[in-house]
Motif scaffolding. Structure first.
Motif, mmCIF file in Angstrom:
data_model
loop_
_atom_site.group_PDB
_atom_site.id
_atom_site.type_symbol
_atom_site.label_atom_id
_atom_site.label_comp_id
_atom_site.label_asym_id
_atom_site.label_seq_id
_atom_site.Cartn_x
_atom_site.Cartn_y
_atom_site.Cartn_z
ATOM 1 N N ALA A 123 16.388 -64.289 85.489
ATOM 2 C CA ALA A 123 16.201 -62.843 85.349
ATOM 3 C C ALA A 123 17.245 -62.249 84.424
ATOM 4 O O ALA A 123 16.940 -61.402 83.591
ATOM 5 C CB ALA A 123 16.268 -62.171 86.713
ATOM 6 N N VAL A 124 18.485 -62.701 84.562
ATOM 7 C CA VAL A 124 19.563 -62.197 83.709
ATOM 8 C C VAL A 124 19.315 -62.598 82.264
ATOM 9 O O VAL A 124 19.468 -61.796 81.353
ATOM 10 C CB VAL A 124 20.933 -62.705 84.210
ATOM 11 N N ALA A 125 18.914 -63.831 82.038
ATOM 12 C CA ALA A 125 18.660 -64.289 80.670
ATOM 13 C C ALA A 125 17.556 -63.465 80.026
ATOM 14 O O ALA A 125 17.654 -63.079 78.860
ATOM 15 C CB ALA A 125 18.290 -65.766 80.676
ATOM 16 N N GLY A 126 16.494 -63.151 80.782
ATOM 17 C CA GLY A 126 15.413 -62.331 80.243
ATOM 18 C C GLY A 126 15.865 -60.925 79.927
ATOM 19 O O GLY A 126 15.515 -60.365 78.893
ATOM 20 N N THR A 127 16.668 -60.342 80.808
ATOM 21 C CA THR A 127 17.164 -58.981 80.604
ATOM 22 C C THR A 127 18.069 -58.910 79.381
ATOM 23 O O THR A 127 17.941 -58.003 78.560
ATOM 24 C CB THR A 127 17.928 -58.492 81.847
ATOM 25 N N VAL A 128 18.964 -59.862 79.247
ATOM 26 C CA VAL A 128 19.890 -59.879 78.108
ATOM 27 C C VAL A 128 19.121 -60.076 76.813
ATOM 28 O O VAL A 128 19.380 -59.409 75.813
ATOM 29 C CB VAL A 128 20.965 -60.972 78.300
ATOM 30 N N ALA A 129 18.143 -60.964 76.804
ATOM 31 C CA ALA A 129 17.360 -61.208 75.592
ATOM 32 C C ALA A 129 16.576 -59.977 75.180
ATOM 33 O O ALA A 129 16.516 -59.635 73.997
ATOM 34 C CB ALA A 129 16.423 -62.385 75.812
ATOM 35 N N GLU A 130 15.968 -59.279 76.147
ATOM 36 C CA GLU A 130 15.204 -58.070 75.824
ATOM 37 C C GLU A 130 16.106 -56.975 75.285
ATOM 38 O O GLU A 130 15.770 -56.284 74.337
ATOM 39 C CB GLU A 130 14.480 -57.566 77.060
ATOM 40 N N ALA A 131 17.269 -56.788 75.891
ATOM 41 C CA ALA A 131 18.192 -55.738 75.466
ATOM 42 C C ALA A 131 18.728 -56.011 74.072
ATOM 43 O O ALA A 131 18.917 -55.092 73.276
ATOM 44 C CB ALA A 131 19.344 -55.607 76.459
ATOM 45 N N ALA A 132 18.990 -57.253 73.755
ATOM 46 C CA ALA A 132 19.559 -57.602 72.456
ATOM 47 C C ALA A 132 18.505 -57.580 71.355
ATOM 48 O O ALA A 132 18.819 -57.307 70.200
ATOM 49 C CB ALA A 132 20.215 -58.975 72.518
ATOM 50 N N ALA A 133 17.260 -57.852 71.672
ATOM 51 C CA ALA A 133 16.231 -57.996 70.656
ATOM 52 C C ALA A 133 15.794 -56.671 70.048
ATOM 53 O O ALA A 133 15.484 -56.612 68.868
ATOM 54 C CB ALA A 133 15.017 -58.701 71.243
ATOM 55 N N ALA A 134 15.775 -55.593 70.803
ATOM 56 C CA ALA A 134 15.237 -54.328 70.299
ATOM 57 C C ALA A 134 15.994 -53.797 69.082
ATOM 58 O O ALA A 134 15.390 -53.592 68.038
ATOM 59 C CB ALA A 134 15.203 -53.300 71.410
ATOM 60 N N PRO A 135 17.309 -53.564 69.150
ATOM 61 C CA PRO A 135 17.963 -53.042 67.960
ATOM 62 C C PRO A 135 18.060 -54.059 66.843
ATOM 63 O O PRO A 135 18.040 -53.707 65.672
ATOM 64 C CB PRO A 135 19.349 -52.624 68.454
ATOM 65 N N VAL A 136 18.154 -55.343 67.175
ATOM 66 C CA VAL A 136 18.263 -56.371 66.144
ATOM 67 C C VAL A 136 16.981 -56.433 65.335
ATOM 68 O O VAL A 136 17.010 -56.460 64.114
ATOM 69 C CB VAL A 136 18.583 -57.743 66.785
ATOM 70 N N ALA A 137 15.842 -56.444 66.000
ATOM 71 C CA ALA A 137 14.568 -56.521 65.299
ATOM 72 C C ALA A 137 14.342 -55.291 64.438
ATOM 73 O O ALA A 137 13.867 -55.393 63.314
ATOM 74 C CB ALA A 137 13.435 -56.679 66.306
ATOM 75 N N SER A 138 14.687 -54.131 64.943
ATOM 76 C CA SER A 138 14.496 -52.897 64.199
ATOM 77 C C SER A 138 15.347 -52.863 62.935
ATOM 78 O O SER A 138 14.885 -52.477 61.879
ATOM 79 C CB SER A 138 14.829 -51.704 65.089
ATOM 80 N N ALA A 139 16.604 -53.254 63.055
ATOM 81 C CA ALA A 139 17.502 -53.233 61.912
ATOM 82 C C ALA A 139 17.147 -54.330 60.913
ATOM 83 O O ALA A 139 17.264 -54.138 59.711
ATOM 84 C CB ALA A 139 18.941 -53.380 62.362
ATOM 85 N N ALA A 140 16.708 -55.480 61.410
ATOM 86 C CA ALA A 140 16.364 -56.573 60.514
ATOM 87 C C ALA A 140 15.184 -56.190 59.626
ATOM 88 O O ALA A 140 15.126 -56.595 58.468
ATOM 89 C CB ALA A 140 16.052 -57.818 61.324
ATOM 90 N N ALA A 141 14.267 -55.405 60.154
ATOM 91 C CA ALA A 141 13.108 -54.985 59.369
ATOM 92 C C ALA A 141 13.527 -54.102 58.200
ATOM 93 O O ALA A 141 12.901 -54.112 57.154
ATOM 94 C CB ALA A 141 12.127 -54.248 60.255
ATOM 95 N N ASP A 142 14.575 -53.347 58.350
ATOM 96 C CA ASP A 142 15.054 -52.464 57.287
ATOM 97 C C ASP A 142 16.169 -53.096 56.462
ATOM 98 O O ASP A 142 16.781 -52.424 55.637
ATOM 99 C CB ASP A 142 15.545 -51.146 57.877
ATOM 100 N N ASN A 143 16.488 -54.361 56.712
ATOM 101 C CA ASN A 143 17.515 -55.090 55.966
ATOM 102 C C ASN A 143 18.872 -54.396 56.044
ATOM 103 O O ASN A 143 19.529 -54.172 55.036
ATOM 104 C CB ASN A 143 17.082 -55.298 54.521
ATOM 105 N N LEU A 144 19.287 -54.035 57.245
ATOM 106 C CA LEU A 144 20.594 -53.439 57.487
ATOM 107 C C LEU A 144 21.383 -54.399 58.371
ATOM 108 O O LEU A 144 21.276 -54.366 59.591
ATOM 109 C CB LEU A 144 20.445 -52.065 58.148
ATOM 110 N N PRO A 145 22.188 -55.273 57.772
ATOM 111 C CA PRO A 145 22.788 -56.382 58.512
ATOM 112 C C PRO A 145 24.043 -56.059 59.317
ATOM 113 O O PRO A 145 24.472 -56.876 60.117
ATOM 114 C CB PRO A 145 23.120 -57.385 57.419
ATOM 115 N N VAL A 146 24.663 -54.905 59.128
ATOM 116 C CA VAL A 146 25.958 -54.632 59.755
ATOM 117 C C VAL A 146 25.792 -53.685 60.945
ATOM 118 O O VAL A 146 25.355 -52.544 60.786
ATOM 119 C CB VAL A 146 26.962 -54.022 58.746
ATOM 120 N N TYR A 147 26.139 -54.199 62.136
ATOM 121 C CA TYR A 147 26.097 -53.367 63.341
ATOM 122 C C TYR A 147 27.430 -52.640 63.462
ATOM 123 O O TYR A 147 28.491 -53.255 63.405
ATOM 124 C CB TYR A 147 25.868 -54.240 64.583
ATOM 125 N N ARG A 148 27.403 -51.327 63.646
ATOM 126 C CA ARG A 148 28.625 -50.531 63.704
ATOM 127 C C ARG A 148 29.056 -50.194 65.122
ATOM 128 O O ARG A 148 30.151 -50.509 65.533
ATOM 129 C CB ARG A 148 28.467 -49.236 62.906
#
Length: 92
Positions: free
Chosen positions: A27-52
């Motif tokens: 359950a923890v692994a699923g929660t962590v993966a879902e939380a991490a994937a949302a902003p990463v996928a969104s930013a990757a689509a716009d080619n913005l590689p630096v998280y501030r």
């Protein structure tokens, strides 16, 4: 502060997993993966590689992004919606 958020998410995931018959680690692994994937996928689509950083409100995120543009730190930015926070991504 970020540690407390992570700890709270882990405890909540474990509490939800018990009635469902899932192991806490799954359950923890699923929660962590879902939380991490949302902003990463969104930013990757716009080619913005630096998280501030993360912000409580969209307005604060946009304000910080625009300040970076005004000061010449980066040219483009995006505020990606997360589960609770807004995440600022930039091009450099």
């Amino acid at each position: 502060m970020k540690f407390r958020k992570s700890l709270t998410a882990l405890v909540a995931a474990a509490a939800l997993a018990a009635p469902l018959g899932l192991g806490a680690s799954e359950a923890v692994a699923g929660t962590v993966a879902e939380a991490a994937a949302a902003p990463v996928a969104s930013a990757a689509a716009d080619n913005l590689p630096v998280y501030r950083d993360w912000y409580w409100t969209y307005g604060n995120c946009v304000g910080a992004g625009q300040q970076g543009v005004d000061r010449g730190h980066w040219d483009r930015y995006q505020c990606a919606s997360g589960d609770v926070y807004w995440h600022l991504w930039t091009n450099r």
